[in-house]
Scaffold this active site. Structure first.
Site, PDB file in Angstrom:
ATOM      1  CG  ASN A 162     -19.656  26.485 -64.281  1.00 13.80           C
ATOM      2  OD1 ASN A 162     -18.591  26.045 -64.708  1.00 13.80           O
ATOM      3  ND2 ASN A 162     -20.683  26.792 -65.065  1.00 13.80           N
ATOM      4  CD  GLU A 163     -22.074  22.370 -57.571  1.00 13.21           C
ATOM      5  OE1 GLU A 163     -22.252  23.424 -56.926  1.00 13.21           O
ATOM      6  OE2 GLU A 163     -22.912  21.454 -57.612  1.00 13.21           O
ATOM      7  N   PRO A 164     -18.746  25.705 -56.448  1.00 16.68           N
ATOM      8  CG  PRO A 164     -19.481  26.152 -54.269  1.00 16.68           C
ATOM      9  CD  PRO A 164     -19.836  25.375 -55.511  1.00 16.68           C
TER      10      PRO A 164
END
Length: 639
Positions: A162-164
């Protein structure tokens, strides 16, 4: 009262944090919690549902679970697992797949029913992924949710993948990987270009439903993102900050990963301190930098208004504190890294005697010496010390394939010019080209290719050391066996690595050793090489009297620099010396323009070194000391 003190000390922290002395102790603690839960569920004849993570962080946890299974009879028959993520596309048999990782580190060594293992499928077509993700979520929900979810954290702040930009209610889905995440994975894939751009990941909303969430992080590299996750504002820019909203989360950290939290980094802001010399120096330098003032201009109000009133009372008046710290900083600066002959050395970082010292510079890779301490290297030689350089590894994994072909082509042409037999070279060249055309990411090179890559780096290292003024008999190539696996993942240290190092040290009997102390290099080679040197010295000191008079200086520069309060010797460089250092780095042509493994710093190595050296000099200047063009910094290791 103790509880109140703890609350005050951790008041910047927005979620529970437990700090262990080292990753091993922390990992044993997490494994015990998992094992206890499995046993408790077994007693009640119910299933344990685990959310599992991959990467370097949980490996020791899995190793302990395997040990508990084999030695304590812990059974995994009642365990169902769901992995957080998988690269996309990714075949499960690939070395980089998380299926391979989990089998290698856990599943192949325990009695889990493989039908109870769930890992996102990296072989699906794009059209099949949405339905698969919904089914993954449903399967977790039908089992009543996850009992424990273990997490690592990426340097982007990602949990899972879950990236920025990820939403706090996100579910399992296909995502695009951040560039920094791909750079961090480059070593496993043999280069960033081979790292998939996408992944299937469990969502933050899915993770939140777990009854227990344990996020683990080790080493100082994770320190800055841990501080943001624990003390920062909740933001989609750092997805791990969403964990502050959970009542079921705990961060398990080692001391290095926790080192930038306020209670450890600037403890005077949250509690009374024992003001020893080391902490006083750190605090005064911090205050000067925070207020953008020279040390000698700090006032009593500055101390009182920034959590340092106790220091002012205990060790004041503050001007005396300022003078003391200023003098300590001044005494770290020396143009004589080998010691100044016939001088009072009571206030100098190095001894005056012997006037001409035997020094050995250990370089983990064939260019760390000139990148990190090239100016000091040249100065030691210019000041007529007996300087040796020892290249600990061949560095043969960090050479582009094209360079191999170019060098072999040169040899073919050269053999034609001098009338030598060139057919064997031509045959080898064709074999190399055929291999490279079908070469898979991270595939081990053939022995011939490894040899050529090693020779390329050896030739560059010789050129660099000669430029610094060394004769060939003072240039040593150790080729430590741990490195020569041909793989990006190296073998463990063996006794042979230590013995080879001992033999070189016995031959030179140095008064000074310089060794790489920047352990942030993405290869992990620096800390391995440093530990080999330490092991060798510890063995030698039992029988060799010269070891007692040998000082070990750590250098940095390729990947990071020492903090100003840590520096014990700062060697100033003139503009001309900066140029000489740069030309020494230029001898390493295979590492110029774009290195195979550049880490997350886009600058070329010569530029990194030049900028860091100038930043160190600027840091001293900002504190009110003399202004220099550049400085190389060292810390003495007391072994």
């Amino acid at each position: 009262m103790a509880r109140l003190n703890l609350l005050e000390e951790t008041r910047f922290e927005k979620l529970p944090v437990s700090v262990f002395e080292n990753p091993k102790q922390a990992s044993l603690s997490v494994a015990k919690r998992i094992g206890d839960l499995i046993r408790e569920k077994q007693k009640n004849n119910t299933q344990t549902v685990l959310g599992l993570a991959t990467g370097a962080t949980p490996i020791a946890v899995y190793a302990e679970l395997v040990r508990m299974h084999k030695e304590e009879g812990l059974s995994f028959k009642n365990v169902i697992t769901f992995n957080l993520d998988e690269y996309y596309p990714m075949h499960p048999s690939a070395a980089q797949s998380y299926v391979s990782f989990m089998n290698e580190n856990l599943f192949d060594h325990i009695d889990i029913d493989k039908s109870n293992v769930n890992i996102p499928d990296g072989t699906l077509s794009l059209e099949e992924i949405p339905a698969f993700c919904l089914e993954y979520e449903k399967k977790i929900g039908d089992l009543g949710g996850l009992d424990i979810q273990i997490l690592g954290i990426g340097r982007t702040g990602h949990i899972g993948f879950n990236e920025p930009g990820s939403a706090p209610n996100s579910g399992t889905r296909l995502v695009t990987l951040d560039d920094l995440t791909r750079r961090d994975a480059a070593r496993d894939f043999g280069g960033k270009s081979f790292v998939p751009t996408k992944a299937i990941t469990m969502g933050i909303g899915t993770i939140f439903k777990a009854r227990e969430i344990i996020l683990m992080a080790w080493n100082r590299k994770k320190g800055s993102i841990i501080k943001k996750a624990v003390e920062g504002e909740i933001s989609s820019e750092v997805p791990a900050t969403y964990l502050q909203l959970s009542d079921n989360v705990e961060f398990i950290l080692d001391q290095d990963a926790a080192s930038l939290l306020t209670r450890f980094d600037t403890p005077w802001l949250v509690k009374d301190c024992v003001w020893d010399e080391k902490l006083t120096r750190k605090a005064v330098i911090w205050l000067a930098n925070y207020l953008k003032k020279p040390v000698l201009k700090l006032t009593e109000d500055d101390y009182n208004n920034n959590g340092m009133a106790q220091l002012a009372v205990d060790r004041g008046p503050v001007y005396n504190i300022n003078i003391n710290i200023f003098n300590k900083l001044q005494h770290t600066i020396t143009g004589w890294p080998g010691g100044k002959p016939n001088a009072d050395d009571s206030q100098r970082p190095e001894r005056a005697e012997p006037a001409k010292k035997r020094a050995v510079i250990f370089s983990p890779h064939p260019d760390d010496d000139v990148i990190s301490m090239g100016g000091t290297f040249i100065r030691l030689v210019d000041q007529q010390h007996d300087v040796h350089v020892a290249y600990q590894t061949s560095g043969n994994t960090a050479v582009w394939d094209d360079d191999v072909l170019r060098f072999v082509e040169f040899n073919i042409d050269f053999s034609e010019k001098i009338g030598a037999d060139k057919q064997q070279l031509k045959d080898m060249y064709q074999n190399m080209r055929s291999f490279m055309e079908s070469k898979q990411p991270n595939q081990v090179d053939t022995p011939e290719i490894q040899t050529v890559k090693g020779l390329i780096r050896k030739g560059e290292a010789i050129a660099g050391a000669r430029y610094c003024g060394l004769d060939d008999d003072h240039i040593h190539f150790m080729a430590l066996p741990f490195y020569e696996s041909g793989k990006n993942t190296k073998n463990p240290i063996t006794d042979e690595d230590v013995v080879l190092t001992m033999e070189l040290l016995q031959k030179i009997k140095p008064h000074q050793i310089f060794a790489a102390g920047d352990f942030e290099d993405p290869h992990g080679t620096h800390i391995v090489c440093f530990n080999i040197i330490l092991n060798a010295l510890k063995r030698l000191e039992k029988t060799e009297s010269w070891v007692q008079d040998c000082w070990l200086w750590m250098y940095r520069g390729a990947w990071q620099e020492f903090e100003t309060h840590e520096i014990e010797m700062a060697v100033p460089l003139s503009p001309q010396e900066v140029e000489r250092k740069k030309f020494a780095i230029f001898k390493h042509q295979s590492q110029k323009d774009r290195a195979v493994f550049p880490g997350d710093d886009a600058r070329e190595f010569w530029k990194r070194a030049e900028d860091r050296n100038r930043e160190t000099a600027q840091a001293y200047d900002d504190l009110g000391l003399a202004e220099y063009e550049a400085m190389e910094a060292f810390v003495r290791y007391k072994f």
